[in-house]
Scaffold this motif. Structure first.
Motif, short mmCIF file in Angstrom:
data_model
loop_
_atom_site.label_atom_id
_atom_site.label_comp_id
_atom_site.label_asym_id
_atom_site.label_seq_id
_atom_site.Cartn_x
_atom_site.Cartn_y
_atom_site.Cartn_z
N PHE A 90 -6.96 -3.86 -4.56
CA PHE A 90 -6.73 -5.31 -4.51
C PHE A 90 -5.28 -5.63 -4.15
CE2 PHE A 90 -10.38 -4.83 -7.43
CZ PHE A 90 -11.29 -5.65 -6.78
N PHE A 91 -4.60 -4.65 -3.50
CA PHE A 91 -3.21 -4.84 -3.09
C PHE A 91 -3.07 -4.58 -1.59
CE2 PHE A 91 -2.71 -4.50 -7.59
CZ PHE A 91 -1.60 -5.29 -7.88
N ASP A 92 -2.44 -5.53 -0.90
CA ASP A 92 -2.33 -5.44 0.55
C ASP A 92 -1.58 -4.19 1.02
OD1 ASP A 92 -3.79 -7.70 1.23
OD2 ASP A 92 -2.06 -9.04 1.04
N GLU A 93 -0.54 -3.78 0.31
CA GLU A 93 0.23 -2.60 0.73
C GLU A 93 -0.65 -1.35 0.74
OE1 GLU A 93 3.41 -2.29 1.97
OE2 GLU A 93 3.09 -4.44 2.12
N PRO A 131 0.82 6.47 -2.22
CA PRO A 131 2.30 6.38 -2.21
C PRO A 131 2.79 4.94 -2.33
CG PRO A 131 1.53 7.80 -0.43
CD PRO A 131 0.32 7.14 -1.00
N THR A 132 1.95 3.96 -1.98
CA THR A 132 2.35 2.55 -2.07
C THR A 132 2.02 1.97 -3.44
OG1 THR A 132 0.21 2.01 -1.04
CG2 THR A 132 2.16 2.04 0.39
N ILE A 137 0.64 -0.85 -10.88
CA ILE A 137 -0.26 -1.44 -9.88
C ILE A 137 -1.69 -0.97 -10.13
CG2 ILE A 137 -0.86 -1.38 -7.42
CD1 ILE A 137 2.11 -1.44 -6.80
N TRP A 138 -1.83 0.31 -10.48
CA TRP A 138 -3.16 0.85 -10.77
C TRP A 138 -3.78 0.13 -11.97
CZ3 TRP A 138 -7.20 2.55 -8.81
CH2 TRP A 138 -8.12 3.36 -9.46
#
Length: 345
Positions: A90-93, A131-132, A137-138
């Motif tokens: 759910f993250f663009d990077e 790596p991003t 974030i997880w």
């Protein structure tokens, strides 16, 4: 292509011993590029030659960017009752790194739209160890999944595959290689987090609420027969025969237009069968059925196997419960390596 697949269904209708289907799975590639009417047409063709169990699970794999309202409306009028959505993150990077066509907003929107059209039995794919990404974030990815009330999650560590954009970026130093230590940390955080939210960890990479285990994948993990239709599709007779269709679409269609199956077949050796049973079984909560091994394989194979597992049992890497050989969950991150140590070579 549709006509060729219907022809293949007809030509192979007698290959399954059990003509009453428990699961039908539209997967591999991107089956959601088919229209809803084409999917319904294929289901109707299957019903000409097979019967459906009363509670059959019919799954469609789809990318988030394919799940627009028009497609979902048509699909909601079909027998499809489960969607497996290739969300990834759910993250663009993360999504840019994975070269995905959708963005984070589309990922979330596709799930909500599917639910609005009555699809509650949903599975999503999530990738960890990018790596991003990082542990925080997880955690947010997992929190979002719970907030969206997803009942099934398939989650995999990011790997750098040959001849991909990611491999090129890693080789040029544009992004760092995934770190196994970080992936390990995120994997075990996910286990604890999802257990706290009433998920069962039933296969190394799969988590589900009670009653919504993937019926299709569970059959595969239990060495049951399956029939694959379409280019690149694989089939298995539940014993010693595996087959696969050609990948080239034109070759596939041309052969079937001549009433010839576009497939190759392999007879699995005792070594192949043994290694597959060990690899697949040790990735699941069910483990490897030792009674099945004893019935299927020779004394020489079993003697070697029993000698190999003993030190691992003593070290706590393996255990036997109800005559099933199991890897304790705390060692599941290394399940494939543990299984490969037991292979016949």
């Amino acid at each position: 292509m549709l006509d060729a697949m219907k022809k293949e269904i007809f030509l192979r209708k007698d290959e399954l011993q059990n003509k009453n289907l428990q699961s039908l799975y539209f997967g591999g590639g991107t089956p959601s590029v088919l229209s809803a009417d084409e999917i319904k047409s294929l289901i109707d063709e299957v019903l000409k030659h097979f019967s459906f169990n009363n509670d059959i699970e019919i799954t469609l794999e789809a990318n988030p960017d394919d799940l627009n309202s028009q497609f979902l409306k048509g699909l909601s009028d079909s027998p499809v009752n489960r969607l497996s959505i290739g969300t990834q993150s759910f993250f663009d990077e993360d999504l840019k790194l994975m070269n995905r066509a959708h963005n984070a907003s589309e990922a979330e929107g596709s799930i909500k739209r599917a639910q609005d059209f009555g699809f509650e039995n949903l599975s999503i794919d999530l990738i960890y160890g990018s790596p991003t990404s990082n542990l925080e974030i997880w955690k947010e990815n997992l929190n979002k999944t719970i907030a969206l009330e997803i009942p099934h999650i398939s989650s995999y560590a990011l790997t750098v595959e040959p001849k991909t954009a990611l491999e090129n970026w890693v080789s040029k130093g544009k992004v760092s290689n995934p770190k196994e230590e970080e992936q390990n940390r995120e994997f075990y955080y996910m286990i604890d987090f999802l257990k706290d939210h009433n998920f069962n960890h039933y296969e190394v990479s799969n988590f589900a609420k009670e009653g919504v285990y993937s019926r299709h994948n569970s059959a595969y993990w239990k060495y049951q027969e399956y029939l694959g239709i379409g280019p690149s599709a694989h089939s298995y007779n539940g014993n010693d025969v595996r087959s696969w269709n050609v990948a080239n679409n034109q070759q596939y269609i041309k052969k079937l237009n001549s009433n010839i199956l576009a497939k190759e077949t392999e007879i699995l050796s005792q070594q192949d069968q043994f290694n597959e049973m060990i690899m697949i079984g040790l990735r699941t909560i069910w483990g490897v059925n030792l009674d099945s091994l004893n019935q299927k394989f020779s004394e020489n194979i079993l003697d070697k196997f029993n000698k190999e597992i003993q030190p691992k049992i003593e070290d706590g890497i393996l255990k036997i419960e109800d005559n099933h050989l199991i890897i304790p969950e705390k060692h599941w991150f290394m399940a494939d390596g543990i299984a490969s140590d037991l292979f016949l070579i």
